[in-house]
Write a protein that holds these residues in place. Structure first.
Motif, PDB file in Angstrom:
ATOM      1  N   ARG A 123       0.833  -1.209   0.000  1.00  8.45           N
ATOM      2  CA  ARG A 123       0.000   0.000   0.000  1.00  8.45           C
ATOM      3  C   ARG A 123       0.867   1.259   0.000  1.00  8.45           C
ATOM      4  O   ARG A 123       0.545   2.248  -0.669  1.00  8.45           O
ATOM      5  N   ASN A 127       0.862   4.012  -2.976  1.00  7.34           N
ATOM      6  CA  ASN A 127       0.529   5.378  -2.592  1.00  7.34           C
ATOM      7  C   ASN A 127       1.604   6.357  -3.054  1.00  7.34           C
ATOM      8  O   ASN A 127       1.301   7.436  -3.585  1.00  7.34           O
ATOM      9  N   TRP A 131      -0.947   5.961  -7.001  1.00  6.37           N
ATOM     10  CA  TRP A 131      -2.092   5.124  -7.309  1.00  6.37           C
ATOM     11  C   TRP A 131      -3.040   5.199  -6.116  1.00  6.37           C
ATOM     12  O   TRP A 131      -2.618   5.097  -4.971  1.00  6.37           O
ATOM     13  N   SER A 132      -4.321   5.367  -6.397  1.00  7.09           N
ATOM     14  CA  SER A 132      -5.324   5.570  -5.363  1.00  7.09           C
ATOM     15  C   SER A 132      -6.083   4.272  -5.065  1.00  7.09           C
ATOM     16  O   SER A 132      -6.623   3.634  -5.976  1.00  7.09           O
ATOM     17  N   LEU A 133      -6.109   3.894  -3.797  1.00  7.53           N
ATOM     18  CA  LEU A 133      -6.804   2.680  -3.368  1.00  7.53           C
ATOM     19  C   LEU A 133      -8.309   2.920  -3.394  1.00  7.53           C
ATOM     20  O   LEU A 133      -8.841   3.719  -2.639  1.00  7.53           O
ATOM     21  N   TYR A 151      -6.846  -0.462  -7.496  1.00  7.30           N
ATOM     22  CA  TYR A 151      -6.220   0.859  -7.576  1.00  7.30           C
ATOM     23  C   TYR A 151      -6.582   1.549  -8.884  1.00  7.30           C
ATOM     24  O   TYR A 151      -6.729   0.911  -9.920  1.00  7.30           O
TER      25      TYR A 151
END
Length: 219
Positions: A123, A127, A131-133, A151
């Motif tokens: 994660r 991050n 890249w957005s979770l 993501y």
């Protein structure tokens, strides 16, 4: 069929043009091809595994929907015609190695990951790479918990708690209880002569406790 692989397929839709890295027996490509996916590349570093994947694909008459390739990660893969990556059943170190090549990811809009270890490290890496979770799902299959992450491109600010445990989702109480027991055992084994390490685990136990409290507040 394994719950883990079925759950990964839930993160895909037939419109996704995806590459399944480390496809093994091509379960995910086959399942999605049957749902209407038409642009799929199944890759594996092991020729024998890919040979079995090809046999499974031909058995289902899906060779016109699923292409195959022996390769290490994204090496020599033309990613321009794809928008989604699936990387599952590997360790975080291998995933990070694959995802370090940013040039290969320029056309990719969605990445689905299921790592077998070091989820916090994964994660943090994603991050930092902007890249957005989007969402996660925790699946219990054959005596193990598996976390599946989706993501999308974008900057995202996550707390240390979220980097460790992921974005909170309800109905995962048993998983958090499992983690609590695991980290309690780790905490007990750390000698008092290592106060920094002991404090770090104590913080993680506190975060797990907070997630469990959120679970208990849900009616």
């Amino acid at each position: 069929m394994e719950k883990r692989l079925d759950a990964i397929c839930e993160f895909l839709n037939p419109k996704d043009r995806f590459i399944d890295i480390g496809t093994d027996h091509a379960y995910i490509p086959i399942k999605m091809a049957k749902k209407g996916s038409s642009q799929i590349l199944a890759t594996d570093i092991h020729p024998k595994a890919l040979l079995q994947a090809k046999k499974n694909i031909f058995k289902e008459n899906l060779e016109y929907q699923i292409n195959t390739m022996v390769t290490d990660g994204l090496e020599n893969v033309d990613t321009e015609n794809y928008d989604t990556l699936v990387i599952a059943g590997m360790g975080t170190a291998t995933m990070i190695h694959i995802l370090t090549n940013e040039t290969q990811l320029q056309s990719i809009k969605k990445i689905i990951l299921q790592s077998n270890n070091h989820l916090e490290e994964l994660r943090i890496f994603m991050n930092r790479k902007k890249w957005s979770l989007q969402k996660e799902k925790i699946v219990y299959d054959k005596g193990h918990y598996y976390t599946i992450m989706e993501y999308a491109k974008g900057v995202q600010k996550l707390t240390k708690e979220e980097l460790f445990l992921g974005i909170f989702n309800p109905k995962n109480e048993k998983y958090y209880q499992f983690l609590e027991k695991k980290y309690q055992e780790i905490y007990k084994k750390i000698p008092n002569t290592q106060p920094i390490e002991k404090k770090a685990i104590a913080n993680k136990l506190e975060w797990i406790k907070e997630y469990l409290q959120k679970e208990n507040r849900i009616v």
